[in-house]
Design a protein around this motif. Structure first.
Motif, PDB file in Angstrom:
ATOM      1  N   ARG A 152       1.056  -1.322  -0.050  1.00 49.13           N
ATOM      2  CA  ARG A 152      -0.179  -0.115  -0.031  1.00 49.13           C
ATOM      3  C   ARG A 152       0.854   1.024   0.066  1.00 49.13           C
ATOM      4  N   ARG A 205       0.976   3.954  -3.247  1.00 52.24           N
ATOM      5  CA  ARG A 205       0.485   5.060  -3.070  1.00 52.24           C
ATOM      6  C   ARG A 205       1.685   6.109  -3.546  1.00 52.24           C
ATOM      7  N   LEU A 248      -6.382   8.690  -5.721  1.00 56.05           N
ATOM      8  CA  LEU A 248      -5.481   7.914  -6.711  1.00 56.05           C
ATOM      9  C   LEU A 248      -5.806   7.575  -7.976  1.00 56.05           C
ATOM     10  N   ALA A 250      -2.922   0.431  -4.120  1.00 59.83           N
ATOM     11  CA  ALA A 250      -3.078   1.462  -3.053  1.00 59.83           C
ATOM     12  C   ALA A 250      -4.222   1.650  -2.467  1.00 59.83           C
TER      13      ALA A 250
END
Length: 266
Positions: free
Chosen positions: A181, A185, A206, A231
């Protein structure tokens, strides 16, 4: 796609507001406000929310709570230990969040020339005041230009070796999930920053970030869309973050340096 996140004059509009916090997350924010004040007392200058909770896009049970604390002094070990306890307490008490994170900075550093186009911008444009006087009032207005892009995310090449080491040290599927994650990101946001001066806008979404990036790099669009998906829905398969650090990450670092340069050493 029309640029957004900026006003009619091309300056960033501050995203997020305590008024946008969804009902499910209101108790978390209220508890954070109380716990921060109790934990730091006179050491605290101000506290801020950032991320999906103040944007009103958080997903119960899936989104984390992100906090930035400005102290009157540079953070010491005691301050960091307090932050770790605070994060664990919030995560343990509220099932509607999937983790909590606390960034700690000294007030003077946040206002320094060194951080003007990095953490200063971050606080002024992406953070929502929660406690204390708002430091954004002492910072300039910002545009989505090349200087900002370079000074925020122009250090990806230096980060990649650390990411590889962290991935090599991941001991559990949950460790891998957390890293997948975090890596995803960062890569999606770096991708947006790479094209931000050309696009002339801003978004913290995102999925939208990946789509904006893909308009300028169609040959990498599928990879960035996949990163955005991870993400939002992190995975425990180590091959996924490994591909980030060995394939997408190095390419993005090279392209970033070629187009925008590298971040000024801190």
């Amino acid at each position: 796609m029309k640029p957004r996140g900026v006003d009619a004059d091309g300056y960033f509009e501050r995203e997020g507001s305590t008024e946008r916090v969804q009902e499910a997350f209101a108790p978390v924010v209220a508890a954070a406000r109380t716990l921060i004040a109790e934990a730091y007392g006179s050491r605290l200058h101000s506290a801020y929310l950032y991320g999906s909770v103040p944007r009103g896009t958080a997903r119960p049970g899936r989104s984390d709570l992100d906090l930035l604390l400005a102290l009157h002094h540079e953070p010491a070990d005691e301050d960091r230990e307090t932050a770790a306890v605070l994060a664990r307490t919030l995560d343990g008490e509220f099932p509607q969040i999937d983790g909590a994170g606390v960034l700690l900075y000294g007030r003077d550093r946040l206002l320094s020339a060194q951080e003007r186009y990095d953490m200063g911008w971050f606080l002024a444009c992406l953070c929502t005041p929660l406690l204390g006087p708002d430091l954004a009032e002492q910072l300039p207005r910002y545009r989505p230009d090349a200087t900002l892009a370079r000074e925020t995310n122009g250090d990806l090449a230096a980060l990649l070796p650390r990411w590889r080491a962290r991935l090599d040290g991941a001991a559990t599927p949950e460790d891998v999930r957390r890293l997948s994650r975090g890596f995803a990101r960062h890569l999606v946001r770096t991708g947006l920053m790479l094209v931000m001066p050309r696009w002339g806008g801003w978004t913290s979404d995102l999925t939208e970030s990946a789509e904006v990036f893909g308009r300028y790099y169609p040959q990498r669009a599928a990879q960035m869309r996949a990163a955005a998906a991870v993400a939002l829905e992190p995975v425990s398969d180590p091959a996924v973050p490994r591909a980030f650090v060995e394939e997408l990450g190095p390419w993005l670092a090279r392209e970033y340096a070629a187009r925008l340069g590298t971040k000024t050493p801190r």
